[in-house]
Design a protein around this motif. Structure first.
Motif, PDB file in Angstrom:
ATOM      1  N   TRP A 255       0.916  -1.256  -0.029  1.00 20.48           N
ATOM      2  CA  TRP A 255       0.047   0.095   0.060  1.00 20.48           C
ATOM      3  C   TRP A 255       1.036   1.252   0.043  1.00 20.48           C
ATOM      4  O   TRP A 255       2.008   1.121   0.556  1.00 20.48           O
ATOM      5  N   SER A 256       0.461   2.205  -0.472  1.00 18.58           N
ATOM      6  CA  SER A 256       1.217   3.424  -0.788  1.00 18.58           C
ATOM      7  C   SER A 256       0.097   4.616  -0.958  1.00 18.58           C
ATOM      8  O   SER A 256      -0.959   4.232  -1.080  1.00 18.58           O
ATOM      9  N   THR A 257       0.742   5.813  -1.349  1.00 14.35           N
ATOM     10  CA  THR A 257      -0.184   6.865  -1.751  1.00 14.35           C
ATOM     11  C   THR A 257      -0.724   6.647  -3.135  1.00 14.35           C
ATOM     12  O   THR A 257      -1.901   7.316  -3.622  1.00 14.35           O
ATOM     13  N   LYS A 258      -0.469   5.623  -3.740  1.00 10.39           N
ATOM     14  CA  LYS A 258      -0.961   5.375  -5.098  1.00 10.39           C
ATOM     15  C   LYS A 258      -1.974   4.117  -5.068  1.00 10.39           C
ATOM     16  O   LYS A 258      -2.689   3.992  -5.958  1.00 10.39           O
ATOM     17  N   GLY A 259      -2.284   3.529  -3.719  1.00 10.73           N
ATOM     18  CA  GLY A 259      -3.449   2.845  -3.615  1.00 10.73           C
ATOM     19  C   GLY A 259      -2.981   1.479  -2.783  1.00 10.73           C
ATOM     20  O   GLY A 259      -1.993   1.629  -2.217  1.00 10.73           O
ATOM     21  N   PHE A 260      -3.901   0.637  -2.918  1.00 11.86           N
ATOM     22  CA  PHE A 260      -3.894  -0.617  -2.070  1.00 11.86           C
ATOM     23  C   PHE A 260      -3.909  -1.777  -2.967  1.00 11.86           C
ATOM     24  O   PHE A 260      -4.520  -1.997  -4.085  1.00 11.86           O
ATOM     25  N   PHE A 261      -2.817  -2.795  -2.937  1.00  9.75           N
ATOM     26  CA  PHE A 261      -2.393  -3.623  -4.079  1.00  9.75           C
ATOM     27  C   PHE A 261      -2.283  -5.039  -3.326  1.00  9.75           C
ATOM     28  O   PHE A 261      -1.848  -5.308  -2.370  1.00  9.75           O
ATOM     29  N   VAL A 262      -3.077  -6.064  -4.156  1.00  7.63           N
ATOM     30  CA  VAL A 262      -2.864  -7.264  -3.729  1.00  7.63           C
ATOM     31  C   VAL A 262      -2.159  -8.164  -4.743  1.00  7.63           C
ATOM     32  O   VAL A 262      -2.546  -7.970  -5.824  1.00  7.63           O
ATOM     33  N   ASN A 263      -1.207  -8.701  -4.391  1.00  7.20           N
ATOM     34  CA  ASN A 263      -0.227  -9.476  -5.308  1.00  7.20           C
ATOM     35  C   ASN A 263       0.223  -8.224  -6.473  1.00  7.20           C
ATOM     36  O   ASN A 263       0.130  -8.541  -7.680  1.00  7.20           O
ATOM     37  N   ARG A 264       0.402  -7.031  -6.272  1.00  3.31           N
ATOM     38  CA  ARG A 264       0.873  -6.253  -7.170  1.00  3.31           C
ATOM     39  C   ARG A 264      -0.233  -5.305  -7.953  1.00  3.31           C
ATOM     40  O   ARG A 264       0.065  -4.795  -8.770  1.00  3.31           O
ATOM     41  N   LYS A 265      -1.507  -5.985  -7.899  1.00  5.65           N
ATOM     42  CA  LYS A 265      -2.544  -5.620  -8.615  1.00  5.65           C
ATOM     43  C   LYS A 265      -3.293  -4.493  -7.661  1.00  5.65           C
ATOM     44  O   LYS A 265      -3.814  -4.775  -6.659  1.00  5.65           O
ATOM     45  N   ALA A 266      -3.511  -3.432  -8.158  1.00 10.23           N
ATOM     46  CA  ALA A 266      -4.325  -2.393  -7.685  1.00 10.23           C
ATOM     47  C   ALA A 266      -5.901  -2.753  -7.349  1.00 10.23           C
ATOM     48  O   ALA A 266      -6.425  -3.433  -8.296  1.00 10.23           O
ATOM     49  N   THR A 267      -6.365  -2.700  -6.018  1.00 11.91           N
ATOM     50  CA  THR A 267      -7.455  -3.471  -5.647  1.00 11.91           C
ATOM     51  C   THR A 267      -8.400  -2.510  -4.915  1.00 11.91           C
ATOM     52  O   THR A 267      -7.729  -1.461  -3.998  1.00 11.91           O
ATOM     53  N   LEU A 268      -9.453  -2.196  -5.556  1.00 15.98           N
ATOM     54  CA  LEU A 268     -10.510  -1.306  -4.706  1.00 15.98           C
ATOM     55  C   LEU A 268     -11.379  -2.065  -3.964  1.00 15.98           C
ATOM     56  O   LEU A 268     -11.853  -3.252  -4.244  1.00 15.98           O
ATOM     57  N   LEU A 269     -11.774  -1.841  -2.659  1.00 12.85           N
ATOM     58  CA  LEU A 269     -12.724  -2.578  -1.896  1.00 12.85           C
ATOM     59  C   LEU A 269     -14.017  -2.185  -1.958  1.00 12.85           C
ATOM     60  O   LEU A 269     -14.338  -1.024  -1.684  1.00 12.85           O
TER      61      LEU A 269
END
Length: 418
Positions: A255-269
């Motif tokens: 996770w960073s200011t660029k978003g949340f990532f699962v296995n390097r894939k940007a993921t929206l909850l």
């Protein structure tokens, strides 16, 4: 440790019951009940659960304990009249050791008192009593600790995991081995053997650690919830002393200011807040009912659940692992300032929050579905210096127990500024 369901042949205030059991939903409702609408106009009360069970004489040299996955609330546990344990918070599992106080070769009486008599103590329907499963654990005195196996994904490409196994009752004069196997279905796809000697740690507790590569492993996420089985075997020479099994998925969070990532894939909850009760079943936590709720949410397009506003059940964790649902597991609805006259806040919170958060994280650690912890919901004192300091301390404590997941809180800016 051998785990067995310990759910039958209980009584609650003299009436035969099977646990999980919600005692509150069977009470007579009245319009003037102290808990009002939040508690469904049920009066609450004090509930005495009893279970008689025989402990064989040959168990005298064994380790024996009972696990309660959730008792609401102010639980006190007795064996043959002797108080062994207490747990005020109603939403975390706890283990009570029995072997040091058992009567071997005889019938024993296990008593649990749950006190939910002082209402209101919540903003929602809580239920009462032993509302989550109970399990009996039996092992040799030298064994793998309760919730003592931790599995951490180190990398995804190539897939690499770290397994830690905590051991108890180790004899410093002996040498042990821990065999760690990874199974995909019925097939063992990797194995590692680790030698252990307690003299290295200087006490009866030590930890076996291994890193294992799984080059062809399938990763876990919401679309492909692939699970493996880790089997940890404690050996002394050719003798197997204990075995533990943990299901897990291989996935890495960032996770960073660029978003949340699962296995390097940007993921929206795409999440929903889910309370612990099961509607007309009350607070009783049944595996089928917990899975049903997760399945309904998944089919409706959700990919995430925030437990509202307390730690989620083990059965729901398993369902989310299997069906591919992300979880934000939430610890508390209150900290220092009470929201109701008899809730967890204040002195009880100050004394117990650390143990209760530790219990939540231990329960969650190997579940791939848990992607985040929340330390609180709509905490009013976040508008005060004391509340902000409490948030910092709790966040740092979470990271000491688990550095792989981010920590958040459900913040209501209006309440905080008020």
């Amino acid at each position: 440790m051998k785990k067995a369901a310990f759910t039958e042949n209980w009584t609650c205030n003299g009436t035969s019951v099977i646990v999980p059991h919600d005692a509150m939903i069977h009470e007579k409702r009245t319009a003037d009940a102290a808990g009002g609408s939040a508690h469904g106009y049920f009066p609450g009360g004090i509930y005495t659960y009893e279970k008689k069970f025989f402990i064989p004489a040959e168990w005298k040299e064994k380790y024996l304990a009972v696990e309660f996955e959730g008792v609401y609330k102010n639980a006190e546990v007795f064996l043959n009249g002797k108080k062994l344990y207490e747990k005020p918070y109603g939403y975390v599992p706890f283990l009570v050791r029995l072997d040091e106080n058992a009567n071997y070769g005889e019938e024993n009486l296990l008593t649990v008192i749950a006190d939910n008599s002082k209402l209101p103590n919540s903003r929602w329907y809580t239920g009462s009593g032993i509302y989550r499963p109970v399990n009996l654990y039996l092992s040799e005195r030298t064994h793998i600790s309760y919730q003592g196996v931790k599995i951490t994904t180190l990398s995804c490409k190539p897939a690499k995991i770290r397994i830690e196994g905590k051991l108890e009752g180790i004899d410093s004069a002996k040498e042990y081995g821990v065999r760690m196997q990874i199974q995909d279905g019925e097939t063992t796809i990797a194995e590692k053997f680790v030698k252990v000697n307690a003299a290295q740690s200087g006490n009866e507790k030590t930890t076996a650690v291994a890193e294992i590569e799984l080059p062809e492993a399938r990763l876990w996420d919401e679309e492909s919830p692939n699970l493996y089985l880790a089997k940890i075997i404690l050996e002394e020479g050719e003798k197997i002393l204990d075995t533990a099994e943990e299901r897990f998925g291989i996935r890495k969070l960032s996770w960073s200011t660029k978003g949340f990532f699962v296995n390097r894939k940007a993921t929206l909850l795409r999440g929903g807040c889910v309370h612990h009760d099961n509607g007309i079943l009350g607070a009783a936590s049944w595996e089928k009912s917990e899975r049903r709720r997760v399945k309904i949410m998944k089919e409706a397009g959700f990919n995430a659940i925030r437990s509202s506003h307390n730690p989620i059940s083990k059965a729901m964790l398993d369902a989310c692992d299997q069906l591919g649902m992300y979880i934000i597991d939430e610890a508390f609805d209150m900290w220092l300032i009470k929201k109701n006259p008899y809730d967890y806040a204040g002195e009880t919170f100050s004394k117990w929050w650390k143990a209760d958060i530790a219990a939540m994280i231990s329960k969650d650690y190997n579940h791939s579905s848990v992607v985040m912890y929340s330390v609180g919901n709509e905490i009013t004192e976040l508008g005060l210096a004391d509340g902000q300091e409490q948030a910092r301390i709790m966040t740092e404590f979470c990271h000491t127990k688990d550095h792989t997941r981010p920590v958040t809180a459900g913040i209501n800016l209006m309440l905080a500024t008020m």
